[in-house]
Design a protein around this motif. Structure first.
Motif, PDB file in Angstrom:
ATOM      1  N   SER A   1      48.309  34.075  39.037  1.00 34.92           N
ATOM      2  CA  SER A   1      49.417  33.708  39.921  1.00 34.92           C
ATOM      3  C   SER A   1      50.055  32.354  39.540  1.00 34.92           C
ATOM      4  CB  SER A   1      48.902  33.729  41.441  1.00 34.92           C
ATOM      5  OG  SER A   1      48.382  35.157  41.566  1.00 34.92           O
ATOM      6  N   TYR A   2      49.217  31.582  39.109  1.00 34.17           N
ATOM      7  CA  TYR A   2      49.646  30.190  38.762  1.00 34.17           C
ATOM      8  C   TYR A   2      50.113  29.435  39.975  1.00 34.17           C
ATOM      9  CZ  TYR A   2      52.034  26.248  36.329  1.00 34.17           C
ATOM     10  OH  TYR A   2      52.770  25.225  35.737  1.00 34.17           O
ATOM     11  N   LEU A   3      51.000  29.012  40.317  1.00 34.08           N
ATOM     12  CA  LEU A   3      51.769  28.486  41.208  1.00 34.08           C
ATOM     13  C   LEU A   3      52.324  29.332  42.584  1.00 34.08           C
ATOM     14  CD1 LEU A   3      52.810  25.006  39.673  1.00 34.08           C
ATOM     15  CD2 LEU A   3      50.693  25.311  41.303  1.00 34.08           C
ATOM     16  N   GLY A   4      52.457  30.530  42.157  1.00 41.17           N
ATOM     17  CA  GLY A   4      52.941  31.646  43.154  1.00 41.17           C
ATOM     18  C   GLY A   4      54.209  31.966  43.032  1.00 41.17           C
ATOM     19  N   ARG A   5      54.873  31.735  42.024  1.00 46.35           N
ATOM     20  CA  ARG A   5      56.505  32.196  41.793  1.00 46.35           C
ATOM     21  C   ARG A   5      56.443  33.788  42.222  1.00 46.35           C
ATOM     22  NH1 ARG A   5      60.992  29.769  38.722  1.00 46.35           N
ATOM     23  NH2 ARG A   5      62.186  31.473  37.820  1.00 46.35           N
ATOM     24  N   SER A   6      55.703  34.593  41.143  1.00 50.74           N
ATOM     25  CA  SER A   6      55.778  36.078  41.385  1.00 50.74           C
ATOM     26  C   SER A   6      54.813  36.583  42.738  1.00 50.74           C
ATOM     27  CB  SER A   6      55.207  36.730  40.406  1.00 50.74           C
ATOM     28  OG  SER A   6      53.858  36.238  39.815  1.00 50.74           O
ATOM     29  N   ALA A   7      53.891  35.671  43.155  1.00 51.43           N
ATOM     30  CA  ALA A   7      53.025  36.260  44.228  1.00 51.43           C
ATOM     31  C   ALA A   7      53.966  36.168  45.512  1.00 51.43           C
ATOM     32  CB  ALA A   7      51.829  35.313  44.337  1.00 51.43           C
ATOM     33  N   VAL A   8      54.671  35.050  45.694  1.00 46.90           N
ATOM     34  CA  VAL A   8      55.837  34.905  46.583  1.00 46.90           C
ATOM     35  C   VAL A   8      56.586  36.187  47.141  1.00 46.90           C
ATOM     36  CG1 VAL A   8      57.580  33.517  47.661  1.00 46.90           C
ATOM     37  CG2 VAL A   8      55.529  32.330  46.998  1.00 46.90           C
TER      38      VAL A   8
ATOM     39  N   VAL B   1      45.557  38.330  45.206  1.00 44.70           N
ATOM     40  CA  VAL B   1      45.774  37.531  43.811  1.00 44.70           C
ATOM     41  C   VAL B   1      44.280  36.812  43.401  1.00 44.70           C
ATOM     42  CG1 VAL B   1      48.105  36.820  44.782  1.00 44.70           C
ATOM     43  CG2 VAL B   1      46.150  35.269  44.958  1.00 44.70           C
ATOM     44  N   CYS B   2      44.360  37.158  42.031  1.00 47.90           N
ATOM     45  CA  CYS B   2      43.127  36.361  41.429  1.00 47.90           C
ATOM     46  C   CYS B   2      43.781  35.524  40.351  1.00 47.90           C
ATOM     47  CB  CYS B   2      42.341  37.547  40.726  1.00 47.90           C
ATOM     48  SG  CYS B   2      40.948  37.093  39.725  1.00 47.90           S
ATOM     49  N   ASP B   3      42.999  34.344  40.363  1.00 49.45           N
ATOM     50  CA  ASP B   3      43.444  33.230  39.634  1.00 49.45           C
ATOM     51  C   ASP B   3      42.207  32.252  39.439  1.00 49.45           C
ATOM     52  OD1 ASP B   3      46.487  32.018  38.436  1.00 49.45           O
ATOM     53  OD2 ASP B   3      44.611  30.787  38.065  1.00 49.45           O
ATOM     54  N   LEU B   4      42.120  31.545  38.286  1.00 53.92           N
ATOM     55  CA  LEU B   4      41.060  30.568  38.091  1.00 53.92           C
ATOM     56  C   LEU B   4      41.433  29.192  38.672  1.00 53.92           C
ATOM     57  CD1 LEU B   4      40.332  30.636  34.437  1.00 53.92           C
ATOM     58  CD2 LEU B   4      38.773  31.055  36.056  1.00 53.92           C
ATOM     59  N   PHE B   5      42.739  29.263  38.883  1.00 49.68           N
ATOM     60  CA  PHE B   5      43.435  27.817  39.659  1.00 49.68           C
ATOM     61  C   PHE B   5      42.756  26.801  38.819  1.00 49.68           C
ATOM     62  CE2 PHE B   5      44.170  31.146  43.114  1.00 49.68           C
ATOM     63  CZ  PHE B   5      45.437  30.976  42.851  1.00 49.68           C
ATOM     64  N   ASP B   6      42.055  25.817  39.787  1.00 44.85           N
ATOM     65  CA  ASP B   6      41.323  24.527  39.114  1.00 44.85           C
ATOM     66  C   ASP B   6      40.012  24.610  38.518  1.00 44.85           C
ATOM     67  OD1 ASP B   6      41.571  24.831  41.841  1.00 44.85           O
ATOM     68  OD2 ASP B   6      42.299  22.773  41.964  1.00 44.85           O
TER      69      ASP B   6
ATOM     70  N   VAL C   1      41.175  35.441  45.266  1.00 48.03           N
ATOM     71  CA  VAL C   1      39.936  35.389  44.385  1.00 48.03           C
ATOM     72  C   VAL C   1      39.999  34.201  43.372  1.00 48.03           C
ATOM     73  CG1 VAL C   1      38.352  36.742  42.868  1.00 48.03           C
ATOM     74  CG2 VAL C   1      39.909  37.956  44.917  1.00 48.03           C
ATOM     75  N   GLN C   2      39.332  33.399  43.528  1.00 45.70           N
ATOM     76  CA  GLN C   2      39.278  32.115  42.346  1.00 45.70           C
ATOM     77  C   GLN C   2      38.346  32.383  41.626  1.00 45.70           C
ATOM     78  OE1 GLN C   2      39.561  28.064  44.025  1.00 45.70           O
ATOM     79  NE2 GLN C   2      39.797  27.278  42.283  1.00 45.70           N
ATOM     80  N   ALA C   3      38.713  33.021  40.547  1.00 48.44           N
ATOM     81  CA  ALA C   3      37.595  33.321  39.623  1.00 48.44           C
ATOM     82  C   ALA C   3      38.166  33.997  38.532  1.00 48.44           C
ATOM     83  CB  ALA C   3      36.567  34.701  40.099  1.00 48.44           C
ATOM     84  N   PRO C   4      37.573  33.992  37.334  1.00 49.08           N
ATOM     85  CA  PRO C   4      37.732  35.000  36.158  1.00 49.08           C
ATOM     86  C   PRO C   4      38.294  36.418  36.664  1.00 49.08           C
ATOM     87  CG  PRO C   4      35.617  34.198  35.719  1.00 49.08           C
ATOM     88  CD  PRO C   4      35.952  33.689  37.096  1.00 49.08           C
ATOM     89  N   THR C   5      39.324  36.870  35.867  1.00 49.09           N
ATOM     90  CA  THR C   5      39.714  38.353  36.438  1.00 49.09           C
ATOM     91  C   THR C   5      38.790  39.331  36.175  1.00 49.09           C
ATOM     92  OG1 THR C   5      41.055  38.656  34.376  1.00 49.09           O
ATOM     93  CG2 THR C   5      42.175  37.991  36.029  1.00 49.09           C
ATOM     94  N   SER C   6      37.760  39.000  35.384  1.00 45.65           N
ATOM     95  CA  SER C   6      36.646  39.893  34.741  1.00 45.65           C
ATOM     96  C   SER C   6      35.992  40.424  36.106  1.00 45.65           C
ATOM     97  CB  SER C   6      35.872  39.342  33.679  1.00 45.65           C
ATOM     98  OG  SER C   6      35.193  38.210  34.216  1.00 45.65           O
ATOM     99  N   VAL C   7      35.524  39.408  37.179  1.00 46.76           N
ATOM    100  CA  VAL C   7      34.923  39.673  38.404  1.00 46.76           C
ATOM    101  C   VAL C   7      35.337  40.809  39.011  1.00 46.76           C
ATOM    102  CG1 VAL C   7      34.328  37.283  38.607  1.00 46.76           C
ATOM    103  CG2 VAL C   7      36.155  38.268  40.064  1.00 46.76           C
ATOM    104  N   LEU C   8      36.686  41.142  38.936  1.00 47.58           N
ATOM    105  CA  LEU C   8      37.209  42.416  39.667  1.00 47.58           C
ATOM    106  C   LEU C   8      36.728  43.638  38.956  1.00 47.58           C
ATOM    107  CD1 LEU C   8      41.014  41.250  39.963  1.00 47.58           C
ATOM    108  CD2 LEU C   8      39.410  40.812  41.349  1.00 47.58           C
ATOM    109  N   ALA C   9      36.034  43.669  37.988  1.00 43.90           N
ATOM    110  CA  ALA C   9      35.511  45.013  37.361  1.00 43.90           C
ATOM    111  C   ALA C   9      34.514  45.426  38.236  1.00 43.90           C
ATOM    112  CB  ALA C   9      35.249  44.884  36.153  1.00 43.90           C
ATOM    113  N   ASP C  10      33.912  44.684  39.239  1.00 47.04           N
ATOM    114  CA  ASP C  10      32.706  44.763  40.007  1.00 47.04           C
ATOM    115  C   ASP C  10      33.304  45.866  41.243  1.00 47.04           C
ATOM    116  OD1 ASP C  10      34.170  43.359  42.056  1.00 47.04           O
ATOM    117  OD2 ASP C  10      32.436  41.947  42.446  1.00 47.04           O
TER     118      ASP C  10
END
Ligand SMILES: C[S@@+](CC[C@H](N)C(=O)[O-])C[C@H]1O[C@@H](n2cnc3c(N)ncnc32)[C@H](O)[C@@H]1O
Length: 294
Positions: A54-61, A75-80, A120-129
């Motif tokens: 999502s980065y800073l939200g341009r598409s999420a908004v 939304v799932c992103d590592l952010f910081d 979800v602030q995590a690598p997208t791989s966590v969504l495989a759970d």
């Protein structure tokens, strides 16, 4: 991702419009997201929305704008946070580290919506759970890591999350610097039944359901009359559309210097080629002639 249209600074004022948020989400895809997701809602198709990256939200908004009552945006992103593998860490350091924080994403999102999405602030791989219920989504936007292994995993997450005729949009499927995305996308087409619906310069839209249904919805809008380029192609016998927007409308018109009066080409060439003293003399003679003639 080709180029960010707006860059963030630590003191960036709150965005006035979603397109003021830094990011890589451009005009044609804004319109396609809006058109296809509203068409789903109008047709009575309900389901959640999921964005990977999502980065800073341009598409999420925009996805938040397109939620119907009772639907959820996740939304799932590592952010910081740190990436878990060195190649992904290098990608993060090169492209996002200087500007991206979860707080900035949240501030941007809340400039347009009263509530945050599920984050979800995590690598997208966590969504495989399986935390996204199977078949619960009508739309998934994949725009996180651009490395082959990650995108291949994200495509599997989307496949499990999507309902029967749900749509997936995959970013940067054809950029020279993202060959891993191209490999993962076309592999899914060839080996796992992902069927192309629409190609824009930035995104691949597809479904594991019936592409004709989404294509019919696409064509309820007369894109050509609005200046878009719309072409029909076939890939291995399957119909796919290509859509490109007219030039991105400028975010702010650049001030233009006053245009000097044009000289005729031979006269301009002569003045440009003469040495400076001769040019000054020639200009004086020409100005005197103009005064005499006026
Ligand atoms: C190209 S940007 C997303 C752009 C955004 N969709 C927009 O509209 O501007 C990619 C995002 O993916 C995130 N990202 C990169 N690798 C990731 C990973 N393995 N898991 C989750 N997020 C990741 C980055 O933090 C970055 O915010």
């Amino acid at each position: 991702m080709t180029a960010a249209v707006v860059t963030a600074t630590p003191t960036s004022p709150p965005p006035q419009r979603p397109q003021d948020i830094p990011g890589w989400f451009f005009h044609a895809d804004r319109e396609v997201f809006g058109h296809l997701l509203r068409a789903q809602t109008d047709a009575g198709t309900a389901g959640d929305l999921l964005e990977l990256g999502s980065y800073l939200g341009r598409s999420a908004v925009l996805l938040g704008d397109l939620l119907a009552p009772g639907e959820t945006l996740t939304v799932c992103d590592l952010f910081d946070s740190e990436a878990h593998d060195p190649e992904n860490a290098a990608e993060m350091a090169m492209s996002y580290r200087e500007t991206l924080t979860r707080r900035s994403f949240e501030a941007n999102y809340l400039a347009f919506h009263p509530r945050l999405p599920q984050i979800v602030q995590a690598p997208t791989s966590v969504l495989a759970d399986g935390r996204i219920p199977a078949g619960s989504c009508r739309f998934v936007h994949i725009d996180a890591s651009h490395l082959y292994e990650h995108v291949a995993g994200d495509i599997e997450v989307a496949r499990a999350a999507l309902a029967e005729d749900g749509l997936v949009a995959l970013d940067d499927y054809r950029q020279p610097h993202t060959p891993g995305v191209a490999a993962a996308v076309w592999r899914a087409v060839v080996t796992s039944g992902l069927r192309p619906v629409l190609l824009t310069p930035e995104k691949f839209y597809g479904t594991w359901g019936d592409p004709a249904a989404a294509q019919r919805q696409l064509l309820t809008r007369d894109w050509r009359a609005e200046g878009y380029h719309l072409d029909e192609e076939t890939i291995a016998g399957a119909r796919v559309y290509r859509l490109a927007a007219p030039a991105e409308p400028p975010t702010a018109p650049a001030p233009q210097p006053p245009t000097p009066p044009r000289r005729s080409t031979p006269r301009r060439l002569a003045l440009d080629l003469l040495p400076p003293i001769a040019t000054r003399t020639a200009r004086r003679v020409l100005a005197a002639a103009r005064r005499r003639n006026s």
